[in-house]
Design a protein around this motif. Structure first.
Motif, PDB file in Angstrom:
ATOM      1  N   VAL A 139       9.360   6.038   5.629  1.00 17.91           N
ATOM      2  CA  VAL A 139       9.467   5.158   4.615  1.00 17.91           C
ATOM      3  C   VAL A 139      10.143   5.805   3.561  1.00 17.91           C
ATOM      4  O   VAL A 139       9.871   7.005   3.375  1.00 17.91           O
ATOM      5  CB  VAL A 139       7.887   4.714   3.998  1.00 17.91           C
ATOM      6  N   THR A 140      11.410   5.358   3.022  1.00 20.95           N
ATOM      7  CA  THR A 140      12.164   5.974   2.269  1.00 20.95           C
ATOM      8  C   THR A 140      11.943   6.212   0.854  1.00 20.95           C
ATOM      9  O   THR A 140      11.518   5.109   0.176  1.00 20.95           O
ATOM     10  CB  THR A 140      13.688   5.295   2.477  1.00 20.95           C
ATOM     11  N   ASP A 151       9.158   1.655  -1.854  1.00 17.79           N
ATOM     12  CA  ASP A 151       8.965   0.286  -2.298  1.00 17.79           C
ATOM     13  C   ASP A 151       7.606  -0.105  -1.224  1.00 17.79           C
ATOM     14  O   ASP A 151       7.562   0.286  -0.161  1.00 17.79           O
ATOM     15  CB  ASP A 151      10.004  -0.418  -1.418  1.00 17.79           C
ATOM     16  N   GLU A 154       8.039  -1.859   1.805  1.00 15.87           N
ATOM     17  CA  GLU A 154       8.419  -1.006   3.136  1.00 15.87           C
ATOM     18  C   GLU A 154       7.224  -0.201   3.439  1.00 15.87           C
ATOM     19  O   GLU A 154       7.343  -0.015   4.792  1.00 15.87           O
ATOM     20  CB  GLU A 154       9.534  -0.015   2.403  1.00 15.87           C
ATOM     21  N   ALA A 158       5.857  -0.534   7.360  1.00 15.35           N
ATOM     22  CA  ALA A 158       5.929   0.570   8.313  1.00 15.35           C
ATOM     23  C   ALA A 158       4.472   0.443   9.394  1.00 15.35           C
ATOM     24  O   ALA A 158       4.432   1.195  10.175  1.00 15.35           O
ATOM     25  CB  ALA A 158       6.107   1.925   7.467  1.00 15.35           C
TER      26      ALA A 158
END
Ligand code: PMP
Ligand code: GLN
Length: 391
Positions: A139-140, A151, A154, A158
């Motif tokens: 997750v970035t 986010d 996001e 995941a």
């Protein structure tokens, strides 16, 4: 002979820290790559380790760690965070946070299980997950203004049926983000909705700036029972070479981690444990002074990097400043990191190596500020040449 290294470890090569420190030594450059302080921890703590060796504490300590250190860790958790752990069964001493992280993943994840990591992630997470035969799901963390965050959609996306655990690192290396209560609450909600274990790496717990508070994930409602809380003496007391860490968690989780830990190293070095126990009890004033001094070093390095033309993000914790190299006309941090000794006589770490999706971190370079003021000043004076070069 065919490639002797097992397939699951082949993608890892040499750690970026060893590679960049090697480059600094070979080229005589200033090393703002690997994060280690260039000054010692509290003198009385160092003396305790020497006394312990001279006093004969030179044989195997007990597997879970010396009772003295387990007790001191439990007291520290209670005093700082109001978290109660039983030193007999809920605290385990490890060979640095690195062993704690690896033993936790190996103990808790089956092959094929998925583990969520926030990228950029500390490099040993990916290797520990690979050793366990598990699968990482990144997750970035992306810059929003001056700080990096994730986010929530996001994070939720995941999670899948095979997700077993999430690795959380706050204060975060390499971005310097300290997760807010809201961010931690989102993580906690996901853990509880999907019955995940949280492996929480808090090695920079005391190194936060500007009054930003470190909030341990285990203090959130419903999280103590599912969180493996990890820290170590290395960063708190400026002894990264002592490799003395600890795990705090409910007894069933600690027992699982210990089942693996006992066959990795059996036990951790005794003299360091005695000294770390002393420091946890007596040297938190020294740590407060370290924090203030690091905050000033952060400002010093940030100002110098901005003046040199880098885009600079403001870390709320850790030893590291994250920069964007594009304003200087560069695009690839790995390439710039390799050329930086020749261009400026300085070494930094290319952040892209901490991503699954390398392209998301291509333009970032990480600089460490846990160095003497004169070293930082000399480094930024040298880096100023980069701007002149592209001007
Ligand atoms: N986690 C993070 C985020 C780190 O930056 C480091 C490096 N110090 C570690 C774990 C490893 O800690 P130790 O040296 O105690 O093994
Ligand atoms: N934690 C330190 C860093 O991020 C170094 C760790 C290491 O050398 N393995 O720079």
């Amino acid at each position: 002979m065919n490639e002797p290294l097992v397939a699951r470890m082949r993608e890892f090569g040499t750690t970026i820290f060893a590679e960049m420190t090697g480059l600094a030594v070979r080229t005589g450059s200033i090393n703002l790559g690997q994060g280690f302080p260039d000054t010692d921890g509290p003198a009385a703590m160092l003396e305790r380790a020497v006394e312990a060796i001279r006093g004969g504490l030179n044989q195997y300590p007990p597997g879970p760690g010396l009772p003295e250190l387990r007790q001191a860790v439990a007291e520290h958790r209670k005093q700082h965070y109001g978290l109660v752990y039983d030193p007999d069964g809920e605290v385990l001493v490890t060979v640095g946070a690195t062993e704690a992280l690896a033993a936790s993943v190996l103990a808790l994840c089956e092959p094929g299980d998925e583990v969520i990591v926030f990228e950029p992630y500390y490099d040993s997470y990916a290797a520990a997950i690979a050793l366990a035969g598990a699968v990482r799901r990144p997750v970035t963390l992306r810059p929003v203004g001056e700080r990096f965050t994730f986010d929530p959609a996001e994070l939720r996306a995941a999670v899948g049926p095979r997700t077993r655990a999430i690795m959380v690192n706050s204060p975060h290396n390499p971005t310097g983000t300290v997760f807010t209560r809201d961010e931690l609450s989102l993580i906690a909600a996901v853990c509880q909705e999907h019955d995940l274990i949280a492996i929480s790496d808090e090695v920079y717990e005391h190194l936060t700036f500007d009054g930003v508070e470190h909030i341990p994930l285990a203090t959130l409602p419903g999280m103590r029972e599912r969180t493996v809380m990890i820290s170590s003496a290395g960063k708190t007391f400026s002894v990264t070479g002592w490799k003395t860490g600890w795990v705090c968690a409910p007894a069933d989780l600690v027992s699982a981690v210990q089942s693996v830990k006992q066959f990795l190293t059996f036990t951790a070095g005794g003299p360091w444990q005695v000294a770390a126990a002393y420091a946890l009890r007596e040297e938190l004033g020294w740590v407060a002074a370290l924090r203030d001094s690091l905050a000033a070093k952060r400002d010093r390095l940030m100002a110098g990097l901005s003046a040199a033309g880098f885009g600079v993000y403001r870390p709320a914790g850790t030893y590291f400043v994250q920069t964007d190299i594009r304003p200087l006309g560069f695009t690839d941090g790995a390439e710039l990191a390799r050329r930086l000794p020749e261009l400026a006589g300085v070494v930094a770490v290319p952040t892209q190596v901490f991503y699954d999706r390398t392209e998301l971190g291509r333009h970032f370079l990480r600089f460490a500020f846990c160095k003497k003021d004169e070293i930082i000043d000399e480094a930024v004076a040298r880096l100023a040449r980069l701007g002149e070069r592209t001007a």
